[in-house]
Design an enzyme around this catalytic site. Structure first.
Site, mmCIF file in Angstrom:
data_model
loop_
_atom_site.group_PDB
_atom_site.id
_atom_site.type_symbol
_atom_site.label_atom_id
_atom_site.label_comp_id
_atom_site.label_asym_id
_atom_site.label_seq_id
_atom_site.Cartn_x
_atom_site.Cartn_y
_atom_site.Cartn_z
ATOM 1 N N GLU A 1 -0.104 2.653 6.840
ATOM 2 C CA GLU A 1 -0.144 3.888 5.954
ATOM 3 C C GLU A 1 -0.733 5.253 6.445
ATOM 4 O O GLU A 1 -0.169 6.184 6.208
ATOM 5 C CB GLU A 1 -0.893 3.493 4.747
ATOM 6 N N ALA B 1 0.633 -1.125 0.048
ATOM 7 C CA ALA B 1 0.195 0.029 -0.039
ATOM 8 C C ALA B 1 0.803 1.168 -0.153
ATOM 9 O O ALA B 1 2.079 1.130 0.300
ATOM 10 C CB ALA B 1 -0.973 0.283 1.216
HETATM 11 N N1 BES Z 1 5.693 3.736 1.485
HETATM 12 C C1 BES Z 1 5.571 2.358 1.289
HETATM 13 C C2 BES Z 1 4.939 1.980 -0.155
HETATM 14 C C3 BES Z 1 5.900 1.803 -1.210
HETATM 15 C C4 BES Z 1 7.340 1.033 -1.050
HETATM 16 C C5 BES Z 1 6.064 2.520 -2.181
HETATM 17 C C6 BES Z 1 8.236 1.018 -2.117
HETATM 18 C C7 BES Z 1 7.062 2.571 -3.445
HETATM 19 C C8 BES Z 1 7.929 1.787 -3.225
HETATM 20 C C9 BES Z 1 4.470 2.080 2.196
HETATM 21 O O1 BES Z 1 4.251 2.961 3.375
HETATM 22 C C10 BES Z 1 4.723 0.784 2.883
HETATM 23 O O2 BES Z 1 5.704 0.607 3.408
HETATM 24 N N2 BES Z 1 4.172 -0.307 2.513
HETATM 25 C C11 BES Z 1 4.647 -1.762 2.938
HETATM 26 C C12 BES Z 1 3.699 -2.249 3.824
HETATM 27 C C13 BES Z 1 3.929 -1.882 5.293
HETATM 28 C C14 BES Z 1 3.048 -2.376 6.294
HETATM 29 C C15 BES Z 1 5.481 -2.050 5.742
HETATM 30 C C16 BES Z 1 4.398 -2.555 1.561
HETATM 31 O O3 BES Z 1 3.894 -1.921 0.607
HETATM 32 O O4 BES Z 1 4.876 -3.619 1.689
HETATM 33 ZN ZN ZN Z 2 5.704 2.703 4.768
#
Ligand code: BES
Ligand code: ZN
Length: 879
Positions: free
Chosen positions: A303, A267
């Site tokens: 998020e 996400a």
């Molecule tokens: N900012 C990230 C999403 C992201 C990651 C965008 C890499 C572009 C490149 C988001 O906040 C995130 O960290 N998402 C994780 C889930 C979280 C619960 C650790 C994910 O997408 O795996």
């Molecule tokens: Zn994140």
């Protein structure tokens, strides 16, 4: 397609940008193949920057339509798909630049920038996707106030969303309509988002601490509205929790979440418009497991929490990624711990850390939590940045204490609100509130590798004293041959013969505070006085630091700790170690073709634990679960033969199952529950215990009847998939297994997220012909290499979750996988590179498999037109 330029970005090269973008006005004429983007940028030359300095903007696969400055056409520029350079700029320090670009959302299969997912227009801009929409200084330290106008066909896209608050909307000629969104909070381009399409939604409301009314909406595909209610509930709980625990309030009138089915990650925290992989939104008891529910709760929280840790305060550059990700993972872990069982959650966190981060830190892809260089930033959204990054926050809190931790964070929020910050800025806040230097602690951000902590102790009955010595050592990692000692907080307890903790009243040795030993040197000793009897040492309680602990405990001490450690994590850890040791000892026996041997004390211990009503079900389930084959491989560290590991683990499973058959059957039966399903921790704990018991029973039963009964009777996906897994993994070829697979396909054939489990179960079947099964399943009408969830469900599960099947000795799988990586790389480099990363421990395999893998990796390295993502990973893995 982005191919590698070979450029290396270095932290030390950071320079502020010459031009600032105060305002960004975007106009989107949305069209499936020809979307026109008009960007009107209010630009300011930074003080002291010379007039001659060109304006350099990033792009990626962009087609420029027109360019105006202060309303006049621009002539002195060069436009390339990935760079726009403008010279001869106006004398005034401030001017407006209008850029018109044309993009094609339909052919965008990288899922970066503006793309289409099930006919919905959607965006993903982190880390460097905004440059695929318009030319822009696409770096996180350029903050701008965005106003976004969206125009689209009203029938095709009745919903038009972007960041911030809705200012206006209305109908236009030719069946089109528009919406105007304004986000008052300056933000970097990676937080921009838009969504346009025909979606269903559910709505709710939240009143903040200070009385702000916030409209909450979750958008999903029509027909899925009912499956979004758990996510909505998790959102409201997250908003309340961030107010109560961190004093952080939401800051817009509206908070939107959209679930899309094609998404590279879990996400994304775009300001006011979070976009989610639908896997982390949609749930009902029939299609989602307890793990899925917990995942939704965690990702929704994560998020949402970024609104402060990431959005209000963002990162100066991508080297600082852990500033937002490590901290936000820590915050979502704490949230989940408050919502569920803290002890159980901590064990799950450590299991993930050890399974994902330890192999990274100990292999060719090792890098510091804050990397010093990268070739492709997408390859640095790693377990090290995320999970180890979170552990660093946890250690910081252990070191300075709860009160200073919250005080330091308050200072961070007030001092850096609206800024793009660094790790130094963050650390400084805690130094300022405590008045002490955290320089030694900060080494954790820059030094890669997992320290090995060694223990020796000596009890002297005559002087009633215990001398404890801890040592530390970190092996070299790529680019870092020499390691310094770290500041390692080691929580500990001394346990007396009665099973109670002994209070330490008098000691010698520096760095003992409360129940924490601060290990700062290569070796340090402490002497504890007035200790009446030889205590048993409980070290690294709660896993207080991300280290390998090497402690020689006797069998008696291990069994004692397994029964008496007041630290739940410590108890689980030692039980796990007992199991590991048993499996590893028999791996050696099997290698020498000697008969396996077992200590019956382990099965007795498990019998005792399963009946202990003072322990919650989830904890008992964790204690009863054997280490995974991959856990054993990691402990062995080299010359790994996955088949021997599996045989040894199976042998232990059978012995425990046989020794406790009657008890396990009785306990399993007692957990049959007629109450309606609820996705809370308590219900989940019971189901987890039931599942682990069933896995033992399946090993001792002489047929699949009991497992098949659970499959048929299950009123929830958790019970159903546990049974299906056992049927397919243990009784493949039996009618019951065949029937269950067919029934599942019939029942869930139109629920892609449920079918992902069906793909995964078959991909993980531990057998040499799993490869053929996987190849067949790739022809299944529901399978598509274009969809990241499908690809991960089948091929990710095969590569990362099937050690014996994937590593079959003839190397055929590796050749198949190599081709697959190259195929996926042509469409979606991020997905390809993540799949490939699951082979990062290839050098630990036994020589024959290692050779096959080397050949496979070299084939990838020699391929033409590799993406920067896959080239970077391949070259580092081969180095
Ligand atoms: N900012 C990230 C999403 C992201 C990651 C965008 C890499 C572009 C490149 C988001 O906040 C995130 O960290 N998402 C994780 C889930 C979280 C619960 C650790 C994910 O997408 O795996
Ligand atoms: Zn994140």
């Amino acid at each position: 397609m982005r191919t590698d330029t070979g450029h290396v970005f270095r932290l030390e090269d950071y320079r502020p940008s010459d031009y600032l973008i105060r305002k960004t006005e975007l106009d989107f004429q949305l069209d499936p193949e020809k979307t026109i983007v008009t960007a009107r940028l209010t630009i300011e030359r930074r003080d002291g920057v010379s007039l001659a300095t060109p304006l350099i903007l990033n792009g990626d696969e962009l087609e420029l339509v027109s360019l105006h400055i202060n309303g006049q056409p621009v002539s002195d520029y060069t436009a390339m798909p990935e760079l726009l350079t403008i010279r001869s700029l106006p004398q005034q320090s401030s001017f407006t630049l209008e850029i018109v670009t044309r993009i094609n959302p339909t052919t965008n299969r990288q899922l970066m920038g503006l793309y289409r997912s099930s006919n919905v227009y959607t965006t993903q801009c982190e880390a460097e996707g905004f440059r695929r929409i318009t030319y822009f200084p696409d770096r996180p330290d350029v903050l701008s106030v965005y106003t976004v106008r969206l125009e689209a066909d009203k029938q095709a896209a009745p919903i038009l969303l972007s960041n911030g608050n809705l200012e206006a909307n209305g109908d236009l000629a030719n069946g089109r309509h528009f919406a105007l969104w304004h986000d008052p909070h300056p933000k970097p381009s990676y937080l921009f988002a838009l969504v346009a399409g025909d979606l269903g939604s559910i709505s709710d409301q939240f009143t903040t601490l200070n009385g702000r009314q916030v409209a909450l909406n979750i958008y999903v595909e029509h027909g899925n509205e009912d499956r979004a209610t758990y996510a909505m509930d998790a959102l409201k709980r997250s908003m309340r929790w961030d107010e109560e625990v961190y004093g952080r309030e939401y800051d817009l009138d509206i908070f939107n979440i959209v679930a899309v089915s094609d998404f590279n990650m879990g996400a994304m925290e775009n300001k006011g418009l979070n976009i989610f992989n639908d896997k982390y939104v949609l749930a009902d008891p029939q299609t989602a497991t307890d793990t899925d529910y917990a995942g939704i709760e965690a990702v929704i929280a994560h998020e949402y929490f970024h609104n402060w840790t990431g959005n209000r305060i963002t990162c100066r550059d991508w080297f600082q990624l852990c500033l937002k990700e490590g901290l936000t993972v820590y915050r979502d872990h704490e949230f989940s711990s408050d919502m569920r069982s803290r002890a159980v959650h901590r064990i799950d966190e450590v299991k993930i850390l050890k399974a994902q981060q330890f192999p990274e830190d100990g292999g060719p892809l090792a890098h510091p939590v804050r990397p010093k260089e990268y070739r492709e930033i997408n390859n640095f959204y790693t377990a090290t940045v995320y999970e180890k990054g979170s552990e660093l926050i946890r250690m910081l809190r252990t070191i300075i204490g709860d009160a200073s931790f919250y005080k330091g964070l308050d200072l961070y929020f007030s001092r850096h609100d609206g800024e793009a910050a660094t790790i130094e800025d963050f650390i400084k806040c805690f130094e300022d509130v405590t008045g002490r230097s955290l320089a030694h602690f900060a080494l954790w951000y820059d030094q890669a590798g997992t320290p090995l902590v060694t223990v020796s102790s000596d009890y002297d009955a005559a002087s009633r004293s215990l001398r404890l010595t801890l040592g530390q050592k970190t092996d070299p990692t790529p680019g870092q041959s020499h390691k310094q000692p770290m500041h390692i907080p080691v929580k500990f307890g001394l346990i007396g013969a009665d099973g109670k903790d002994i209070a330490v009243s008098s000691h010698e040795g520096a760095g003992l505070e409360g129940d924490v030993l601060h290990l700062r040197e290569a070796s340090q000793s402490w002497t504890f006085h007035n200790i009446a009897e030889k205590p048993v040492l409980s070290l690294l309680r709660g896993f207080s630091a991300p280290v390998h602990l090497s402690q020689q405990l006797s069998r008696e001490e291990q069994l004692f700790l397994a029964r008496h450690d007041s630290d739940a994590f410590g108890r689980w850890q030692v039980i796990h170690q007992l199991m590991s040791n048993a499996i590893i000892a028999n791996v050696e026996k099997l290698r020498l073709q000697e008969p396996v041997a077992f200590d019956p004390a382990l099965a007795e211990l498990l019998a005792e634990l399963v009946q202990d009503e003072t322990l919650d079900h989830a904890f008992r389930a964790l204690c009863l679960s054997l280490p995974e084959e991959a856990d054993i491989a990691r402990e062995l560290g080299s010359n790994i033969d996955p088949d021997l590991i599996r045989s040894s683990r199976e042998a232990l499973l059978s012995v425990i199952a046989a020794q406790n058959a009657a008890l396990f059957a009785k306990t399993y039966a007692s957990l049959q529950d007629n109450a309606a399903f609820t996705p809370d921790a308590e219900g989940a704990g019971k189901r987890a215990l039931k599942a682990v018991l069933l896995s033992y029973l399946a090993a001792s039963d002489n047929g699949p009847a009991r497992v098949y009964a659970q499959f048929n009777d299950a009123d929830n996906m958790t019970d159903k998939i546990a049974a299906l897994t056992l049927l397919v993994h243990r009784f493949y070829g039996h009618d019951n297994a065949t029937q269950a697979l067919a029934q599942f396909e019939k029942d869930y054939g139109n629920v892609p997220l449920a079918m992902d489990k069906w793909f995964g179960v078959q991909a993980r079947r531990p057998a040499p012909d799993a490869l053929e099964t996987v190849q067949q399943l790739m022809q299944h009408p529901l399978f598509s290499l274009d969809n990241p969830n499908r690809t991960r469900a089948l091929l990710g599960a095969f590569a990362a979750g099937n050690p014996t099947g994937f590593n079959r000795p003839d190397g055929k799988t590796y050749a198949f996988f190599t081709n697959l990586i190259l195929t996926i790389d042509r469409e979606n480099p991020q997905l390809a590179s993540r799949l490939l990363t699951s082979l990062r421990s290839w050098k630990t395999l036994e020589p024959a498999r290692r050779e096959h893998l080397k050949t496979a990796l070299e084939t990838i390295a020699q391929a033409e037109n590799l993406s920067a993502d896959v080239r970077d990973i391949t070259e580092r893995m081969l180095a």
